[in-house]
Design a protein around this motif. Structure first.
Motif, mmCIF file in Angstrom:
data_model
loop_
_atom_site.group_PDB
_atom_site.id
_atom_site.type_symbol
_atom_site.label_atom_id
_atom_site.label_comp_id
_atom_site.label_asym_id
_atom_site.label_seq_id
_atom_site.Cartn_x
_atom_site.Cartn_y
_atom_site.Cartn_z
ATOM 1 N N ARG A 35 -50.819 77.654 21.668
ATOM 2 C CA ARG A 35 -49.906 78.244 22.664
ATOM 3 C C ARG A 35 -49.353 77.172 23.599
ATOM 4 N NH1 ARG A 35 -54.265 82.035 23.527
ATOM 5 N NH2 ARG A 35 -53.874 83.993 22.443
ATOM 6 N N LEU A 36 -50.222 76.184 23.925
ATOM 7 C CA LEU A 36 -49.833 75.188 24.931
ATOM 8 C C LEU A 36 -49.285 73.913 24.309
ATOM 9 C CD1 LEU A 36 -52.905 75.504 27.335
ATOM 10 C CD2 LEU A 36 -50.678 76.607 27.551
ATOM 11 N N ARG A 37 -49.039 73.930 22.973
ATOM 12 C CA ARG A 37 -48.722 72.667 22.316
ATOM 13 C C ARG A 37 -47.479 71.984 22.877
ATOM 14 N NH1 ARG A 37 -46.843 76.731 19.693
ATOM 15 N NH2 ARG A 37 -45.089 76.674 18.249
ATOM 16 N N GLN A 38 -46.535 72.783 23.402
ATOM 17 C CA GLN A 38 -45.327 72.160 23.940
ATOM 18 C C GLN A 38 -45.456 71.817 25.421
ATOM 19 O OE1 GLN A 38 -43.074 75.340 22.594
ATOM 20 N NE2 GLN A 38 -42.740 74.416 20.584
ATOM 21 N N LEU B 288 -48.538 69.494 31.043
ATOM 22 C CA LEU B 288 -48.616 70.186 32.328
ATOM 23 C C LEU B 288 -50.035 70.641 32.656
ATOM 24 C CD1 LEU B 288 -45.478 72.496 31.869
ATOM 25 C CD2 LEU B 288 -45.607 70.343 33.118
ATOM 26 N N ILE B 289 -50.931 70.572 31.652
ATOM 27 C CA ILE B 289 -52.285 71.094 31.841
ATOM 28 C C ILE B 289 -53.234 69.930 32.126
ATOM 29 C CG2 ILE B 289 -54.085 72.527 30.761
ATOM 30 C CD1 ILE B 289 -51.440 73.997 30.915
#
Ligand code: ADP
Ligand code: MG
Length: 292
Positions: free
Chosen positions: A249-252, A256-257
């Motif tokens: 989900r966060l691959r793009q 930011l994480i």
């Protein structure tokens, strides 16, 4: 004269074919019958080919309807497939192991498949995809989150229909319980879930997904005794697959994480949790109830 006899004979044979297709409830074959006959008359297809094409058309339509209805019954409404799964994104995952599981022998052996890993690593996707494979192969499946399973058991208990509800959840050959560990289990929920697991034990297969390691199940279920009893059943005849990877989900948005949020897998199997196949603790009888 001869040609009139032939035409009449052919017409009555076609009428008879139509009646049979109606009687056999083969609407799609009926629909394409005229087209098939024209193809035959023009010599475009061989008789055997035409027969096969007619039956294949009916069969494909029927299978499609069966799978659609079975997916709805299974509550597999978000259809995910193994073909959609990008194994190269999750190198810790053994593709062959997943493809072997897709042969569904674990269902016949009434085993439990645990899919463990941090959020977004494809646990639900794989559980759904294996569920879809099972439905296609004609197995009965039911999909729900742990919170939904427990809420339905608690409601049934209030209404005095717990036995029926457990019987209902024992019917599918494969029960998929998603999202163990995300939400706190309601008081008494662990006990209700244990009753279901115990009823299915060695009788039906399950797929469980969790973002928490087995050592944390005491916290997840708010009761270490129930958690131990659950794991006793759920790790006997079990396959444990641990996914150690980044969130799809966060691959793009990985930048930011915070680094430690992405890198740290939230699952850590307990030292007693086997990597592949579980063995029951030696000092417990299989029918021992949790002491709650
Ligand atoms: P989890 O249940 O582990 O939190 P999901 O299975 O729900 O994660 O995956 C999150 C989303 O990313 C879903 O839309 C899923 O289809 C997709 N996804 C996850 N991993 C992959 C992958 N390796 N290839 C393709 N899609 C993936
Ligand atoms: Mg999930």
């Amino acid at each position: 004269m001869t040609s009139t006899v032939t035409t009449t004979g052919a017409t009555s044979t076609v009428d008879s074919l139509r009646r049979h297709l109606v009687g056999l409830k083969m609407p799609r074959a009926l629909e394409i019958l005229d087209h098939t006959i024209r193809q035959l008359e023009r010599g475009e297809v061989a008789p055997l080919e035409a027969l096969d094409a007619l039956l294949a058309e009916e069969y494909t339509g029927r299978e499609g309807r069966r799978v659609k209805a079975a997916l709805q019954m299974a509550r597999l409404t978000t259809v995910k497939t193994l073909a959609d799964f990008d194994f190269s994104f999750q190198p810790s995952l053994d593709r062959n192991r997943i493809l072997t599981l897709a042969q569904l022998e674990f269902i016949d052996r009434h085993e439990v498949l645990h899919l463990l890993g941090p959020p977004g690593t494809g646990k639900s996707h794989l559980a759904l995809a294996l569920g879809v494979e099972a439905v296609k192969a004609g197995r009965s499946v039911y999909f729900a989150t742990l919170a939904e399973v427990i809420a339905s058991l608690a409601k049934a208990e209030r209404e005095g229909t717990l036995r029926e509800r457990i019987r209902f959840l024992c019917r599918p050959a494969l029960l998929i319980v998603d999202e163990i560990g995300y939400l706190p289990v309601i008081p008494g929920g662990g006990n209700l879930f244990f009753q279901l697991v115990n009823a299915r034990y060695e009788r039906g297969a399950m797929i469980l997904t969790s973002n928490r390691g087995f050592a944390e199940w005491g916290d997840v279920f708010g009761d270490p005794v129930v958690a131990t009893a659950l794991l006793d059943r759920l790790l006997h005849h079990a396959v444990v697959i641990q996914i150690e990877g980044a969130s799809y989900r966060l691959r793009q948005h990985a930048g930011l994480i915070p680094e430690n949020t992405l890198a740290r897998p939230s699952t850590s199997p307990s030292p007693t949790a086997p990597k592949r196949r579980g063995r029951p603790p030696k000092n417990r009888s299989p029918d021992q109830q949790p002491n709650t």
